[in-house]
Enzyme design. Structure first.
Site, PDB file in Angstrom:
ATOM      1  N   THR A  32       0.874  -1.179   0.000  1.00 58.85           N
ATOM      2  CA  THR A  32       0.000   0.000   0.000  1.00 58.85           C
ATOM      3  C   THR A  32       0.909   1.226   0.000  1.00 58.85           C
ATOM      4  O   THR A  32       2.033   1.161   0.502  1.00 58.85           O
ATOM      5  CB  THR A  32      -0.866  -0.037   1.268  1.00 58.85           C
TER       6      THR A  32
ATOM      7  N   GLY B 194     -11.017  -1.799   3.216  1.00 56.01           N
ATOM      8  CA  GLY B 194     -10.075  -1.667   4.330  1.00 56.01           C
ATOM      9  C   GLY B 194     -10.059  -0.255   4.894  1.00 56.01           C
ATOM     10  O   GLY B 194     -10.997   0.521   4.702  1.00 56.01           O
TER      11      GLY B 194
END
Ligand code: ASP
Length: 341
Positions: free
Chosen positions: A210, A240
């Site tokens: 990420t 998320g």
């Protein structure tokens, strides 16, 4: 009116006093400007490229590729800030660069869900007024971070999902790409391995990634952004922390800017990014104390990490995993890129 003798006597003295005051007031006198060079505007910038696996177990090529990519992204953000650009522009531009880099789990290199598709999430926040924008579950947008910024600036909403987000992307004319743009060998191998392990999170040693960026610009404004493909083999529709303002991303000029990476469910449960800001606002914690408490006391070992910068330009990079790909730069000359402990 004829001035009195007393006035005629005092006038030259007032004139001299005024001239002297003008000379010693900073910014008014060319004489003072010559002897005191202006202090350079202060800026600070931090980036991350994700947590999850131990960099010591990666190949030297994998480590080099990451280091090179982080260095290039950090330089882009540093240039924008050094030239007086805004923290929001730096955050968006840095994340766009990382989204195009297949090394990271964002944009191009996004991991695949349980059905073998990608669903991208991103968010961005402006510390000046806490305006923010986010997108989740997008599948055609090359730069989800830019779409998130458009949600912030061009709608009255904060978070757009799936089809609605895609329609908005089309309307805004942001670049959309065919699904194979996001198909990388790395993501495919991760997916196949996860399938073999039947729905378990992938306990492999390949780097994940990420991406996030936090910045303080020379005008004193903070901004934060995060972009991700989420977790490998996630359930379709799973969201998320990365597109959830307050969980994965937060920025407030009064406290700090934060971007998180790790198992998003834990970051949502503990509203991590906002909790760091709240600890500073309500308890008077320093940025370092607030971040360390949340990363090491609230979260559990292995959950993830955080990058953060405060309004004084203090940078904190903290994680409870074996590594976190990260970089930091500021106006004092700091420029560092690291992967492991
Ligand atoms: N936090 C991201 C998510 O849960 C994943 C990551 O940071 O690696 O979607």
């Amino acid at each position: 009116m004829i001035p009195s003798t007393r006035h005629r006597f005092l006038a030259p003295w007032f004139l001299a006093l005024g001239t002297w005051l003008f000379a010693v007031t900073p910014g008014t006198s060319p004489l003072v400007a010559q002897t005191q060079p202006p202090t350079p505007a202060r800026y600070a910038l931090a980036i991350h490229g994700g947590v999850g696996t131990d960099p010591a177990k990666w190949t030297p090529e994998q480590r080099d590729a990451r280091t090179r990519s982080l260095t290039a992204a950090l330089r882009i953000g540093q240039r924008i800030l050094a030239e007086g650009g805004s923290s929001l522009d730096a955050v968006e531009r840095v994340i766009r660069q990382l989204e195009d880099d297949p090394v990271f789990n964002a944009g191009r290199g996004a991991v695949l869900n349980a059905e073998g598709h990608h669903e991208l999430d991103a968010s961005i926040m402006d510390g000046r007024d806490r305006s923010c924008g986010a997108v989740t579950g997008v599948t055609t947008v090359r730069h989800p971070i830019s779409l998130a910024r458009l949600v912030m600036t061009r709608t009255r909403h904060v978070l757009l999902a799936g089809t609605g987000a895609e329609q908005f992307a089309e309307k805004m004319g942001v670049e959309q790409v065919a699904p194979d743009w996001f198909t990388t060998d790395h993501a495919r191998r991760g997916w196949e391995e996860a399938r073999r392990q039947q729905n378990q999170p992938v306990p492999d040693d390949r780097p994940k990634g990420t991406v996030g960026c936090v910045a303080l610009d020379s005008h004193g404004n903070l901004a934060a952004g995060t972009s991700t493909g989420g977790l490998t083999y996630k359930m379709p529709g799973r969201i998320g922390d990365s597109p959830i303002v307050g969980a994965g991303t937060y920025a407030d000029n009064g406290t700090c800017a934060v971007s998180c990476t790790g198992v998003g469910e834990h970051f949502i449960r503990h509203v991590v990014a906002h909790d760091i800001s709240a600890r500073m606002a309500y308890r008077g914690d320093s940025l370092a104390d607030a971040v360390r408490h949340v990363v090491h006391q609230t979260l559990k070992p292995g959950d993830g990490g955080v990058i953060a910068v405060d309004r004084q330009g203090q940078i904190v990079l903290e994680f409870n995993t074996p590594g976190m790909s990260r970089g930091a730069a500021d106006s004092s000359g700091r420029f560092t890129v690291d992967l492991g402990r």
